[in-house]
Design a protein around this motif. Structure first.
Motif, PDB file in Angstrom:
ATOM      1  N   ASN A   1      -1.297   4.517   1.214  1.00  0.00           N
ATOM      2  CA  ASN A   1      -1.866   4.502   2.563  1.00  0.00           C
ATOM      3  C   ASN A   1      -0.809   4.459   3.654  1.00  0.00           C
ATOM      4  O   ASN A   1      -0.996   5.019   4.732  1.00  0.00           O
TER       5      ASN A   1
ATOM      6  N   THR B   1      -1.838   3.248  -8.268  1.00  0.00           N
ATOM      7  CA  THR B   1      -0.689   2.380  -8.016  1.00  0.00           C
ATOM      8  C   THR B   1      -0.566   1.332  -9.116  1.00  0.00           C
ATOM      9  O   THR B   1       0.531   1.070  -9.623  1.00  0.00           O
TER      10      THR B   1
ATOM     11  N   VAL C   1      -8.543  -3.364  -5.618  1.00  0.00           N
ATOM     12  CA  VAL C   1      -9.162  -2.298  -6.410  1.00  0.00           C
ATOM     13  C   VAL C   1      -9.798  -2.855  -7.685  1.00  0.00           C
ATOM     14  O   VAL C   1     -10.808  -2.319  -8.159  1.00  0.00           O
TER      15      VAL C   1
ATOM     16  N   LEU D   1      -1.317  -4.973  -2.431  1.00  0.00           N
ATOM     17  CA  LEU D   1      -2.104  -3.768  -2.673  1.00  0.00           C
ATOM     18  C   LEU D   1      -3.533  -4.012  -2.211  1.00  0.00           C
ATOM     19  O   LEU D   1      -4.293  -4.726  -2.855  1.00  0.00           O
ATOM     20  N   HIS D   2      -3.867  -3.405  -1.069  1.00  0.00           N
ATOM     21  CA  HIS D   2      -5.212  -3.549  -0.512  1.00  0.00           C
ATOM     22  C   HIS D   2      -6.076  -2.328  -0.796  1.00  0.00           C
ATOM     23  O   HIS D   2      -7.291  -2.374  -0.601  1.00  0.00           O
ATOM     24  N   GLU D   3      -5.475  -1.233  -1.226  1.00  0.00           N
ATOM     25  CA  GLU D   3      -6.199   0.021  -1.430  1.00  0.00           C
ATOM     26  C   GLU D   3      -7.234  -0.138  -2.546  1.00  0.00           C
ATOM     27  O   GLU D   3      -6.916  -0.590  -3.632  1.00  0.00           O
ATOM     28  N   THR D   4      -8.482   0.239  -2.252  1.00  0.00           N
ATOM     29  CA  THR D   4      -9.565   0.002  -3.210  1.00  0.00           C
ATOM     30  C   THR D   4     -10.042   1.269  -3.896  1.00  0.00           C
ATOM     31  O   THR D   4     -10.875   1.193  -4.799  1.00  0.00           O
ATOM     32  N   GLY D   5      -9.546   2.406  -3.497  1.00  0.00           N
ATOM     33  CA  GLY D   5      -9.999   3.667  -4.090  1.00  0.00           C
ATOM     34  C   GLY D   5      -9.081   4.143  -5.201  1.00  0.00           C
ATOM     35  O   GLY D   5      -8.382   3.365  -5.854  1.00  0.00           O
TER      36      GLY D   5
ATOM     37  N   SER E   1      -6.325   5.736  -5.090  1.00  0.00           N
ATOM     38  CA  SER E   1      -4.898   5.471  -4.886  1.00  0.00           C
ATOM     39  C   SER E   1      -4.530   4.051  -5.324  1.00  0.00           C
ATOM     40  O   SER E   1      -3.423   3.812  -5.827  1.00  0.00           O
ATOM     41  N   GLY E   2      -5.452   3.113  -5.144  1.00  0.00           N
ATOM     42  CA  GLY E   2      -5.196   1.746  -5.592  1.00  0.00           C
ATOM     43  C   GLY E   2      -5.056   1.671  -7.099  1.00  0.00           C
ATOM     44  O   GLY E   2      -4.134   1.047  -7.633  1.00  0.00           O
TER      45      GLY E   2
ATOM     46  N   ASP F   1       0.809  -1.215   0.000  1.00  0.00           N
ATOM     47  CA  ASP F   1       0.000   0.000   0.000  1.00  0.00           C
ATOM     48  C   ASP F   1       0.854   1.282   0.000  1.00  0.00           C
ATOM     49  O   ASP F   1       0.908   2.006   1.008  1.00  0.00           O
TER      50      ASP F   1
END
Length: 444
Positions: A238, A275, A300, A265-269, A271-272, A235
């Motif tokens: 984040n 990335t 994401v 990569l866990h970010e779902t918005g 920023s994901g 991430d």
């Protein structure tokens, strides 16, 4: 970072710890307990023959639909860790009797954290989480010193669980950060050395606490000079607050030391997505990373509109970036069929098995293939048979047209004997693994 699922089962735990196998020589007490292998079945020169081995030979069709899988019995010869010959069955031969069990490629767990687990130690449930990801980093900083005291032992026990489920190879992320420094890596390397006769692994130097959020960069640089295979990440926005800075560092370190990349990569918005797109850009700029770069979880993708999923899947395929997906993850369903459609490499693993992130891992990647088949309606003979590739690291006995492609003479002797009539049944029933052979070594 960890995500996982389903209740742990210790059924048939480690099958009498048959991992004491050294080369192709088993301890007498294990020999006596084995339904297949005895002292006369394996030579001192590492030769072994098996009769009554069930192998898939093709598909049966009705109205152009695959309705069943054809199998036959074969005689298989092994020497020096390789399958040397596959011939018509010799039921009267003096050889290991596979008793009609199905031979399939050994399973591969391509996302796990062997270095930090409670498995093999006192049971501990997950603690109440506070402060999100950074709160979990604070927790790890407190508990890792104690966990490291016997992490080699616990890693060995976890490897034994995986083997009991038919897995003989893993990609393990290993913490590299200022609390563990390089000790977590060194402890895991000891466990892997102790288990090398029956288990193989590739390692990811994993900055669980961020590359720059904690001062992990110097330790990652040291780890890159050691016997590891991938530079990891987690991430970038984040945790570290800077996608480009983190990805640039990771790409540079990987290219400098000829390593691959595998980023959590866990970010779902937004920023994901940024990335993913930035990593695609950097891999295209550094073609040596094509086929060696992966995004683990990449949640994401499950949040995007269908048209955007298709677009990103096509770009991932072009850059030869694979996805290592957790199955399932809460209510999120990943677009695995779309990834397959665009020929993106898809892998999976257990991730957590009894640790401070989750306690639900079973150790079975065959179960993951079953879950995928259920989630996406892969219920026909053909689609169930194709689903097996999630458990085997994309090796299948039959190609899509039903031509036999595994095993062949010269292939590594890495296989399971499983109580199923065909791949489709093995996936649908999560069939019992009766024996595992790795590199020609009888694991159990």
């Amino acid at each position: 970072m960890k995500t996982s699922d389903h209740t742990i089962s210790r059924k048939d735990f480690i099958r009498n710890s048959a991992l004491a196998a050294a080369g192709l020589t088993l301890m007498p007490n294990i020999m006596a307990a084995s339904p297949f292998f005895d002292e006369n079945s394996i030579s001192a020169k590492g030769k072994m023959s098996l009769k009554n081995v069930r192998l898939e030979t093709g598909f049966e069709y009705q109205d152009e639909e695959v309705v069943s899988t054809k199998t036959d019995m074969f005689y298989v010869e092994i020497e020096n860790g390789k399958i040397t010959k596959i011939s018509p069955n010799q039921p009267g031969a003096k050889a290991v009797d596979a008793k009609g069990l199905l031979m399939l490629p050994a399973f591969k767990d391509m996302h796990i954290h062997l270095d930090k687990t409670f498995y093999g130690d006192q049971w501990q449930a997950v603690r109440k989480r506070t402060g999100g990801v950074k709160g979990m980093i604070e927790l790890e900083q407190k508990i890792l010193p104690e966990m490291l005291k016997n992490s080699t032992f616990k890693a060995e026990k976890l490897i034994e669980l995986l083997q009991s489920k038919g897995t003989s190879y893993a990609r393990s992320h290993v913490n590299i950060e200022p609390t563990s420094k390089l000790q977590s890596l060194k402890n895991l390397q000891k466990a892997l050395e102790n288990k090398k006769k029956g288990f193989g692994a590739e390692l990811v130097a994993f900055p669980q606490h961020g590359v720059f959020y904690t001062d992990s960069a110097p330790y990652l640089t040291e780890a890159a000079k050691m016997d590891i295979d991938f530079i990891g990440g987690v991430d970038p926005f984040n945790i570290d607050g800077d996608i480009e800075k983190v990805v640039d560092f990771t790409v540079q370190l990987a290219t400098d030391h000829k390593k691959g990349i595998d980023i959590h990569l866990h970010e779902t918005g937004d920023s994901g997505l940024k990335t993913v797109e930035y990593l695609i850009k950097k891999v295209n700029e550094n073609p040596s990373l094509k086929g060696k770069t992966y995004l683990s979880h990449c949640f994401v993708l499950g949040k995007l509109e269908t048209v955007k999923q298709e677009e990103i899947a096509e770009k991932l395929a072009d850059a030869q970036i694979g996805i290592v997906s957790t199955i399932p993850f809460g209510r999120l369903i990943m677009p695995i069929p779309t990834l397959y459609k665009h020929n993106v490499t898809v892998l999976t693993g257990n991730d957590s098995i009894v640790d401070h992130w989750n306690t639900f891992g079973t150790g079975s990647v065959l179960q993951k293939a079953n879950l995928m088949a259920q989630l996406y309606g892969y219920s026909t003979e053909f689609l169930l048979s194709r689903s097996l590739k999630l458990a085997t690291g994309n090796i299948l006995p039959l190609d899509d047209k039903g031509n036999q492609q595994w095993p062949k003479a010269g292939d590594k002797a890495d296989f399971v004997l499983i109580n199923a009539s065909c791949s489709a049944e093995a996936v649908s029933r999560i069939s019992e693994v009766e024996s595992l052979v790795h590199d020609g070594n009888v694991v159990f």
